[in-house]
Structures are given as structure tokens and as C-alpha cells.
Design a protein around this motif. Structure first.
Motif, mmCIF file in Angstrom:
data_model
loop_
_atom_site.group_PDB
_atom_site.id
_atom_site.type_symbol
_atom_site.label_atom_id
_atom_site.label_comp_id
_atom_site.label_asym_id
_atom_site.label_seq_id
_atom_site.Cartn_x
_atom_site.Cartn_y
_atom_site.Cartn_z
ATOM 1 N N PRO A 109 -2.451 79.167 6.790
ATOM 2 C CA PRO A 109 -2.844 79.972 7.959
ATOM 3 C C PRO A 109 -1.623 80.435 8.747
ATOM 4 C CG PRO A 109 -3.212 77.644 8.419
ATOM 5 C CD PRO A 109 -2.707 77.724 7.008
ATOM 6 N N VAL A 110 -1.402 81.734 8.792
ATOM 7 C CA VAL A 110 -0.244 82.293 9.477
ATOM 8 C C VAL A 110 -0.685 83.431 10.396
ATOM 9 C CG1 VAL A 110 1.306 81.726 7.557
ATOM 10 C CG2 VAL A 110 0.242 83.994 7.658
ATOM 11 N N VAL A 111 0.152 83.713 11.377
ATOM 12 C CA VAL A 111 -0.013 84.949 12.143
ATOM 13 C C VAL A 111 1.194 85.825 11.860
ATOM 14 C CG1 VAL A 111 -1.495 84.063 13.962
ATOM 15 C CG2 VAL A 111 0.980 83.840 14.204
ATOM 16 N N CYS A 112 0.960 87.112 11.689
ATOM 17 C CA CYS A 112 2.029 88.057 11.385
ATOM 18 C C CYS A 112 2.493 88.709 12.678
ATOM 19 C CB CYS A 112 1.537 89.111 10.393
ATOM 20 S SG CYS A 112 1.042 88.402 8.807
ATOM 21 N N TYR A 113 3.772 88.552 12.958
ATOM 22 C CA TYR A 113 4.345 89.049 14.208
ATOM 23 C C TYR A 113 5.283 90.215 13.904
ATOM 24 C CZ TYR A 113 6.849 89.204 18.634
ATOM 25 O OH TYR A 113 7.402 89.621 19.820
ATOM 26 N N TYR A 114 4.862 91.410 14.280
ATOM 27 C CA TYR A 114 5.624 92.626 14.003
ATOM 28 C C TYR A 114 6.632 92.919 15.109
ATOM 29 C CZ TYR A 114 1.923 93.467 10.567
ATOM 30 O OH TYR A 114 1.040 93.351 9.517
ATOM 31 N N LEU A 137 0.116 86.986 -1.384
ATOM 32 C CA LEU A 137 0.798 85.736 -1.734
ATOM 33 C C LEU A 137 -0.148 84.539 -1.735
ATOM 34 C CD1 LEU A 137 4.027 86.108 0.471
ATOM 35 C CD2 LEU A 137 3.684 86.858 -1.897
ATOM 36 N N GLY A 138 -1.377 84.748 -1.282
ATOM 37 C CA GLY A 138 -2.324 83.644 -1.210
ATOM 38 C C GLY A 138 -2.387 82.973 0.141
ATOM 39 N N ALA A 139 -1.648 83.494 1.128
ATOM 40 C CA ALA A 139 -1.723 82.965 2.492
ATOM 41 C C ALA A 139 -2.956 83.534 3.186
ATOM 42 C CB ALA A 139 -0.460 83.309 3.266
ATOM 43 N N ARG A 140 -3.252 83.017 4.377
ATOM 44 C CA ARG A 140 -4.416 83.481 5.130
ATOM 45 C C ARG A 140 -3.962 83.988 6.500
ATOM 46 N NH1 ARG A 140 -8.147 80.563 8.484
ATOM 47 N NH2 ARG A 140 -7.157 78.615 7.820
ATOM 48 N N PRO A 141 -3.690 85.310 6.599
ATOM 49 C CA PRO A 141 -3.276 85.862 7.894
ATOM 50 C C PRO A 141 -4.433 85.853 8.882
ATOM 51 C CG PRO A 141 -3.559 87.615 6.277
ATOM 52 C CD PRO A 141 -3.717 86.324 5.533
ATOM 53 N N LEU A 142 -4.178 85.341 10.062
ATOM 54 C CA LEU A 142 -5.210 85.179 11.074
ATOM 55 C C LEU A 142 -5.212 86.360 12.040
ATOM 56 C CD1 LEU A 142 -4.358 81.455 11.865
ATOM 57 C CD2 LEU A 142 -6.244 82.267 10.429
ATOM 58 N N THR A 143 -6.373 86.596 12.609
ATOM 59 C CA THR A 143 -6.497 87.636 13.627
ATOM 60 C C THR A 143 -6.001 87.104 14.960
ATOM 61 O OG1 THR A 143 -8.423 88.593 12.511
ATOM 62 C CG2 THR A 143 -8.104 89.158 14.832
ATOM 63 N N TRP A 144 -5.124 87.863 15.606
ATOM 64 C CA TRP A 144 -4.668 87.487 16.936
ATOM 65 C C TRP A 144 -4.230 88.753 17.679
ATOM 66 C CZ3 TRP A 144 0.833 85.510 18.148
ATOM 67 C CH2 TRP A 144 1.781 86.171 17.378
ATOM 68 N N SER A 145 -4.013 88.651 18.965
ATOM 69 C CA SER A 145 -3.784 89.841 19.783
ATOM 70 C C SER A 145 -2.335 90.020 20.204
ATOM 71 C CB SER A 145 -4.662 89.791 21.036
ATOM 72 O OG SER A 145 -4.393 88.629 21.795
ATOM 73 N N TYR A 146 -1.410 89.220 19.663
ATOM 74 C CA TYR A 146 -0.020 89.277 20.102
ATOM 75 C C TYR A 146 0.922 89.801 19.025
ATOM 76 C CZ TYR A 146 -0.689 86.974 24.606
ATOM 77 O OH TYR A 146 -1.047 86.691 25.908
ATOM 78 N N LYS A 147 0.431 90.434 18.000
ATOM 79 C CA LYS A 147 1.285 90.781 16.861
ATOM 80 C C LYS A 147 2.346 91.837 17.199
ATOM 81 C CE LYS A 147 -1.755 91.885 13.742
ATOM 82 N NZ LYS A 147 -2.308 92.408 12.466
ATOM 83 N N THR A 148 2.128 92.659 18.232
ATOM 84 C CA THR A 148 3.136 93.657 18.598
ATOM 85 C C THR A 148 3.667 93.453 20.021
ATOM 86 O OG1 THR A 148 1.465 95.242 19.368
ATOM 87 C CG2 THR A 148 2.137 95.379 17.048
ATOM 88 N N THR A 188 -0.243 77.907 11.296
ATOM 89 C CA THR A 188 0.740 76.909 10.901
ATOM 90 C C THR A 188 2.154 77.462 11.042
ATOM 91 O OG1 THR A 188 -0.807 75.913 9.339
ATOM 92 C CG2 THR A 188 1.505 75.474 8.965
ATOM 93 N N ALA A 189 2.286 78.778 10.969
ATOM 94 C CA ALA A 189 3.592 79.422 11.079
ATOM 95 C C ALA A 189 3.428 80.844 11.579
ATOM 96 C CB ALA A 189 4.316 79.422 9.734
ATOM 97 N N ILE A 190 4.504 81.358 12.168
ATOM 98 C CA ILE A 190 4.581 82.755 12.576
ATOM 99 C C ILE A 190 5.465 83.474 11.563
ATOM 100 C CG2 ILE A 190 5.294 84.354 14.395
ATOM 101 C CD1 ILE A 190 5.016 81.995 16.378
ATOM 102 N N VAL A 191 4.987 84.598 11.051
ATOM 103 C CA VAL A 191 5.723 85.357 10.045
ATOM 104 C C VAL A 191 6.291 86.611 10.696
ATOM 105 C CG1 VAL A 191 5.614 86.513 7.809
ATOM 106 C CG2 VAL A 191 4.175 84.513 8.253
ATOM 107 N N THR A 192 7.582 86.836 10.512
ATOM 108 C CA THR A 192 8.214 87.979 11.160
ATOM 109 C C THR A 192 9.157 88.711 10.218
ATOM 110 O OG1 THR A 192 9.413 88.665 13.172
ATOM 111 C CG2 THR A 192 10.161 86.649 12.073
ATOM 112 N N ALA A 193 9.646 89.873 10.703
ATOM 113 C CA ALA A 193 10.582 90.685 9.932
ATOM 114 C C ALA A 193 11.771 91.087 10.788
ATOM 115 C CB ALA A 193 9.878 91.938 9.405
ATOM 116 N N CYS A 194 12.042 90.319 11.835
ATOM 117 C CA CYS A 194 13.125 90.663 12.757
ATOM 118 C C CYS A 194 13.948 89.420 13.070
ATOM 119 C CB CYS A 194 12.560 91.249 14.047
ATOM 120 S SG CYS A 194 13.821 91.586 15.301
ATOM 121 N N PRO A 195 15.255 89.451 12.808
ATOM 122 C CA PRO A 195 16.078 88.263 13.080
ATOM 123 C C PRO A 195 16.189 87.920 14.554
ATOM 124 C CG PRO A 195 17.416 90.084 12.235
ATOM 125 C CD PRO A 195 15.992 90.492 12.093
#
Length: 287
Positions: free
Chosen positions: A146-151, A180-191, A223-230
Motif C-alpha cells: 500500500p503506497v501513496v504516489c506523491y507528484y 509492479l503489483g503495488a496498491r496505490p491508495l487514493t488520497w488528496s495530497y498527491k500534488t 506503508t510508503a510514499i512514492v515520489t519522483a523528486c529528490p
């Protein structure tokens, strides 16, 4: 442009605080058959201060790197969201503002042709490799992690420049996590903004912003936050409230490498300030 070769602009952060992002990016792209041709003699794009000091310099600096990609005859992949924002803005001005294009060309000493597309690394992988091919390389399913994707801000804004899939509710990293088999969760803070470089002058504001983002991730069950920005990744790990369970912030390429069973994944994950390896092992996603 060459189907399986792209110019690569790592940028400053991936040489230092975001080293694991660079290492995992190179490993993942190699495994997917996408050749990264690093720009020879690339230079800083000016993020994050140049645009506050000198407008022409703030676009000439990233334009120089676009010129290098143009000289290679390749499209340009940019992993760092801040670098991507600056290069994309420069490319936008070169395309849309003839007067500014002349100033930029004179300053950076090149003739803009518009032949090299500036892409975020996410866009590069989706457009040049594809979700189906990525899913086909998965050897270790992430077992519904279970992850949230943070753009964050800079991948998606301003919309007329970034051209991302959906400004307020982007989905491409979510779709990649599903592959990848992960489960991205719905949340309101991704941007929502993490505060970015404001951490250098007003860390308390950044702590407040990060605290709300991390709390929202916890409430979503991540369980984790996934991002693309250092810069986002650094803020999310360094500025979390100390009195609550820490939530690791991982680069999407690290989870790709993990799911693809690539050597080196443990080394990338061990570079984090918030140790994620034990957490991943608890849900049978070992290194």
C-alpha cells in the motif's frame, strides 16, 4: 528519435543527496533495454534560485542542456522534478516566444530546432517503454504494497508548460505502481507542495507542510510514499514529525528495481534516512 536511446540529464541532486535515484534509474533503464546517453558536460539548470535572480539566465542555463541533447539528436529524459520544470519552461519559451528565443540563443550560443522533446523520467518510461513491457519485467510482485504516489508541484505545474496527464489528480505513477503489483491508495495530497527549497530559509514552514502530507499518507493507510523528486524526497524524510511512526519516501525507480529483482536494490534502500528495508521485508518484499 532513436526508439531505445534517450539523452539523460541527471542534474545536481542525483549526484549527491539523490544518488539512489540515479543508481536505480540507470539500473532500471538498462534492464528495460532503454539506453541512457548522459549529456556530456551538462551543467546546472539553475533550480531553484536562478529564476528569482535573473530571468534570462534562468532559461539560458537549462537551454544549454537542451542544446546538448539537440546536438545528440535525441529526446531528453529528466528524472528530477525541479530540473524538469526548469528545462520544460525553457523549452516552452523557446517554442512560444520568438523574442525570448533570440535572447536565449544568443546567450547559450546555439540555434534552437525544437527537435529534442523534454520529458520527465516517468513520461520517458511510459512513452518509450510502456506499462505492458514494464509489467513483463516484474519477477517479484510487490504483493499489494500500500503506497501513496506523491507528484508534488513541479511535475504537473504550470499545466500549460508541463502538459501532464491530469493537473490536480495525475495518475501515471499510480498506474506504474499497479504494473509492479503495488496498491496505490487514493488520497488528496498527491500534488500538494512540500515547501521545496524554502527549507533553507524557513524550515518551520516546511515542517508544517510535510507534517500534513505525511499524516495524510498515514490516514490513507500507506506503508510508503512514492515520489519522483529528490527535493521532495529529502523534505519528506528529514522534516517528518519525530513523535509519530515514520513513513519512508521512496523513488518510484527503487520500487521498479525491487519488483524487477535487480541487484543493488538493497544498496539504494540503505541510503535512506528512514530505513525501509525491514518494513518491506515484513510484507514479503525483501531485497
Amino acid at each position: 528519435m532513436t526508439a531505445d536511446r534517450v539523452a539523460y540529464y541527471p542534474g545536481c541532486s542525483l549526484e549527491a543527496t539523490g544518488k539512489e535515484y540515479d543508481l536505480s534509474t540507470r539500473a532500471v533503464c538498462a534492464a528495460l533495454g532503454l539506453e541512457l546517453a548522459e549529456l556530456e558536460d551538462w551543467s546546472c539548470c539553475g533550480a531553484t534560485s536562478a529564476h528569482n535572480l535573473d530571468h534570462l539566465l534562468s532559461v539560458a542555463l537549462p537551454a544549454r542542456n537542451i542544446a546538448l541533447a539537440q546536438g545528440m539528436g535525441l529526446d531528453l529524459a529528466v528524472p528530477c522534478a525541479a530540473c524538469y520544470s526548469r528545462l520544460k519552461k525553457a523549452d516552452y519559451l523557446l517554442q512560444s516566444d520568438a523574442n525570448m528565443r533570440k535572447h536565449i540563443e544568443d546567450t547559450a550560443e546555439f540555434k534552437y530546432q525544437g527537435s529534442s522533446k523534454v520529458m520527465s523520467l516517468v513520461e520517458t518510461l511510459i512513452s518509450m517503454v510502456g506499462l505492458e513491457r514494464i509489467a513483463g519485467k516484474v519477477t517479484r510482485q510487490l504483493n499489494g504494497l500500500p503506497v501513496v504516489c506523491y507528484y508534488g508541484c513541479l511535475l504537473v505545474r504550470p499545466p500549460e508548460v508541463a502538459g501532464f496527464d491530469r493537473v490536480e489528480h495525475p495518475m501515471v505513477i499510480d498506474q506504474l505502481m499497479e504494473a509492479l503489483g503495488a496498491r496505490p491508495l487514493t488520497w488528496s495530497y498527491k500534488t500538494e507542495c512540500c515547501g521545496a527549497s524554502l527549507v533553507l530559509t524557513n524550515a518551520n514552514v516546511v515542517k508544517g507542510l510535510v507534517g500534513r502530507i505525511v499524516e495524510a499518507a498515514r490516514e490513507a493507510g500507506a506503508t510508503a510514499i512514492v515520489t519522483a523528486c529528490p527535493l521532495c524526497q529529502s523534505n519528506l524524510e528529514m522534516r517528518q514529525p519525530k513523535n509519530k511512526q515514520a513513513v519512508p519516501a521512496l523513488y518510484f525507480t527503487e520500487l521498479m528495481g525491487l519488483a524487477m529483482g535487480l541487484d543493488g536494490a538493497a544498496g539504494w534502500l540503505n541510503k535512506h534516512l528512514i530505513e525501509p528495508v525491514n518494513l518491506l521485508n515484513q510484507i514479503s518484499v525483501g531485497c
